[in-house]
Design a protein around this motif. Structure first.
Motif, PDB file in Angstrom:
ATOM      1  N   ALA A  48       0.832  -1.194   0.000  1.00 35.88           N
ATOM      2  CA  ALA A  48       0.000   0.000   0.000  1.00 35.88           C
ATOM      3  C   ALA A  48       0.871   1.250   0.000  1.00 35.88           C
ATOM      4  N   VAL A  49       0.350   2.301  -0.602  1.00 41.14           N
ATOM      5  CA  VAL A  49       1.139   3.517  -0.765  1.00 41.14           C
ATOM      6  C   VAL A  49       0.781   4.559   0.283  1.00 41.14           C
ATOM      7  N   TYR A  50       0.117   4.147   1.351  1.00 36.84           N
ATOM      8  CA  TYR A  50      -0.361   5.103   2.336  1.00 36.84           C
ATOM      9  C   TYR A  50       0.777   5.976   2.851  1.00 36.84           C
ATOM     10  N   GLY A  51       0.619   7.271   2.654  1.00 35.57           N
ATOM     11  CA  GLY A  51       1.585   8.206   3.178  1.00 35.57           C
ATOM     12  C   GLY A  51       2.725   8.510   2.230  1.00 35.57           C
ATOM     13  N   GLN A  70      -9.167  12.358  12.429  1.00 41.59           N
ATOM     14  CA  GLN A  70      -7.745  12.631  12.221  1.00 41.59           C
ATOM     15  C   GLN A  70      -7.419  12.794  10.736  1.00 41.59           C
ATOM     16  N   TYR A  71      -8.027  11.961   9.899  1.00 41.41           N
ATOM     17  CA  TYR A  71      -7.811  12.100   8.459  1.00 41.41           C
ATOM     18  C   TYR A  71      -8.374  13.424   7.955  1.00 41.41           C
ATOM     19  N   VAL A 128      -2.951  15.122  -1.022  1.00 37.53           N
ATOM     20  CA  VAL A 128      -2.337  13.809  -0.799  1.00 37.53           C
ATOM     21  C   VAL A 128      -3.367  12.689  -0.989  1.00 37.53           C
ATOM     22  N   ALA A 129      -3.178  11.864  -2.006  1.00 33.14           N
ATOM     23  CA  ALA A 129      -4.136  10.801  -2.323  1.00 33.14           C
ATOM     24  C   ALA A 129      -4.271   9.807  -1.177  1.00 33.14           C
ATOM     25  N   ALA A 130      -3.168   9.509  -0.502  1.00 34.15           N
ATOM     26  CA  ALA A 130      -3.206   8.492   0.553  1.00 34.15           C
ATOM     27  C   ALA A 130      -4.164   8.863   1.678  1.00 34.15           C
ATOM     28  N   ILE A 177      -6.357  12.715  -7.882  1.00 33.09           N
ATOM     29  CA  ILE A 177      -5.005  13.154  -7.530  1.00 33.09           C
ATOM     30  C   ILE A 177      -3.957  12.220  -8.123  1.00 33.09           C
ATOM     31  N   GLN A 178      -4.253  10.930  -8.091  1.00 36.34           N
ATOM     32  CA  GLN A 178      -3.276   9.925  -8.516  1.00 36.34           C
ATOM     33  C   GLN A 178      -3.984   8.925  -9.440  1.00 36.34           C
ATOM     34  N   PRO A 179      -4.132   9.255 -10.711  1.00 36.76           N
ATOM     35  CA  PRO A 179      -4.946   8.432 -11.627  1.00 36.76           C
ATOM     36  C   PRO A 179      -4.455   7.001 -11.797  1.00 36.76           C
ATOM     37  N   GLU A 180      -3.192   6.736 -11.528  1.00 34.67           N
ATOM     38  CA  GLU A 180      -2.658   5.383 -11.699  1.00 34.67           C
ATOM     39  C   GLU A 180      -2.665   4.589 -10.402  1.00 34.67           C
ATOM     40  N   ASN A 181      -3.403   5.047  -9.406  1.00 34.14           N
ATOM     41  CA  ASN A 181      -3.468   4.353  -8.122  1.00 34.14           C
ATOM     42  C   ASN A 181      -4.476   3.206  -8.225  1.00 34.14           C
TER      43      ASN A 181
END
Length: 415
Positions: A25-28, A65-66, A76-78, A106-110
């Motif tokens: 996962a790309v979180y953060g 929090q988010y 930020v996509a995450a 934000i991040q079309p390739e996610n």
């Protein structure tokens, strides 16, 4: 009604989804290029707190929090991805769809955002959109592989998507490519072993888990998964040994204690079973109860499978016979079938179901379609549903009423 897959599937998916299926996962990660240091650190701190609340299943607190992280850094996509997951878990489906959509903008390739949005679309009964997102998920992963065919992480990403789609043949292919590129990847052997296990190729799965252990004797997941197969193969002593190895590597793991306790109970070693259950409860009561319940239910499920599915040598013969009888076809009719999902689905205490794509040519009369069949008393297959290709094309919504979504995706590909 809740679907309970055959024993190995129902336990492994619940147990290791976040350990093995989604570790990349790309979180953060997107925060590396987003502005001034102090606001960035502030947003990351809110985000970190959200993750901690998530772990505790405090989804409302996590969302708060988010919210704060997004207020500081809305690019930020995450942050949207994790808030969307929290919304989903909190049964706020529309909000989760909005967040996953924002993450995609934000991040079309996610690819993860597409897959998570597909899950929300399913929950919101928007299954056409769900299938479109699932296809886009696979496309993104495939495109990245074309760009860099030697990047093992990209194969892992696509393989994990295939796993979530119950497409284990393609998952095996992707994890095998990782092994070809990096023969010392114990992680790839574990993943491929899971895929083999999902296809009921237990000998191949054990071989892969054993190879992973040979490459990395500290791979607790490989011991745990091999223990699962040994347990369901009634090789109880070997299962106990593997669970014991997990405990050696992770002394505070309630899962391993609960599982070993269950096997001790099946082995009529009451004292050892009691000690392990108590230890598991002292570490995490919820996990201990959950594991015990899953193993008990899966054992019941497995008994229904064993009581109704024909032996391997008879399976094809009986299935073709009963399909031919259903169509009232001539003896020389040509019938082909393929599984839309390998292995049976066990629903409650009903006999197990299989999902097939069937093609028949009866003296020039050709037709094809999706079929659900039920294995009964090891000798018969009852055909409970058959939708022709033409009927599916005319009204695809009928498919959703009968077949699981992952099967619907494969049916959509067929037409």
């Amino acid at each position: 009604m809740t679907h309970i897959r055959i024993a190995y599937k129902s336990i492994i998916i619940g147990l290791l989804f976040f350990i093995l299926i989604r570790p990349y996962a790309v979180y953060g990660a997107e925060t590396r290029e987003i502005g001034k240091e102090i606001p960035r650190k502030t947003a990351q701190e809110y985000y970190r707190r959200g993750l901690e609340y998530d772990k505790q299943n405090e989804f409302k607190l996590a969302i708060e929090q988010y919210d704060r992280a997004i207020a500081v850094y809305p690019e930020v996509a995450a942050y949207y991805l994790k808030r969307g997951e929290a919304f989903f878990k909190n049964k706020q489906i529309e909000q989760s769809i909005e967040d996953f959509t924002k993450a995609i903008e934000i991040q079309p390739e996610n690819y993860e955002a597409y897959f998570d949005r597909a899950r929300s679309y399913v929950a919101g009964n928007q299954k056409d959109k769900a299938i479109a997102d699932i296809k886009q998920t696979v496309k993104i992963c495939t495109d990245t592989i074309r760009i860099n065919p030697k990047n093992t992480e990209k194969y892992i990403n696509r393989g994990q998507v295939y796993m979530l789609l119950d497409d284990y043949d393609n998952a095996v292919y992707d994890f095998s490519r990782v092994i070809e590129i990096n023969p010392r990847s114990d992680d790839a052997y574990v993943r491929r072993g899971i895929a083999y296990g999902m296809e009921y190729e237990f000998d191949l799965a054990i071989a892969d888990f054993s190879k992973a252990i040979a490459l990395n004797s500290s791979n607790d997941a490989a011991f745990l998964l091999r223990g699962e197969i040994y347990f369901f193969s009634e090789r109880l002593e070997q299962a106990i040994q593997d669970y014991s190895n997990v405990i050696r590597l992770k002394p505070a793991d309630p899962v391993a204690y609960a599982k070993r306790g269950f096997v001790y109970m099946m082995s009529e070693e009451a004292k050892k079973a009691h000690e392990d259950f108590q230890k598991a409860k002292s570490i995490d009561p919820q996990v201990a109860e959950s594991i015990g319940w899953r193993m008990a239910v899966s054992g019941i499920s497995y008994s229904h499978i064993a009581a109704n599915v024909p032996e391997k040598d008879d399976f094809d013969k009986f299935l073709l016979r009963d399909i031919k009888e259903y169509f009232n076809a001539n003896q020389n009719a040509e019938i082909k079938y393929e599984f839309l999902r390998k292995g049976p689905d066990q629903i409650g205490v009903s006999p197990p179901d299989y999902y097939l794509w069937v093609e028949i040519n009866d003296n020039g009369n050709r037709q094809a379609g999706a079929m659900r069949v039920t294995a009964i008393s090891k000798k018969t297959f009852g055909i409970s549903t058959y939708l022709t290709k033409e009927a599916i094309e005319k009204n695809f919504s009928d498919v959703y009423k009968i077949f699981p979504l992952t099967v619907c995706v494969k049916i959509a590909n067929k037409i």
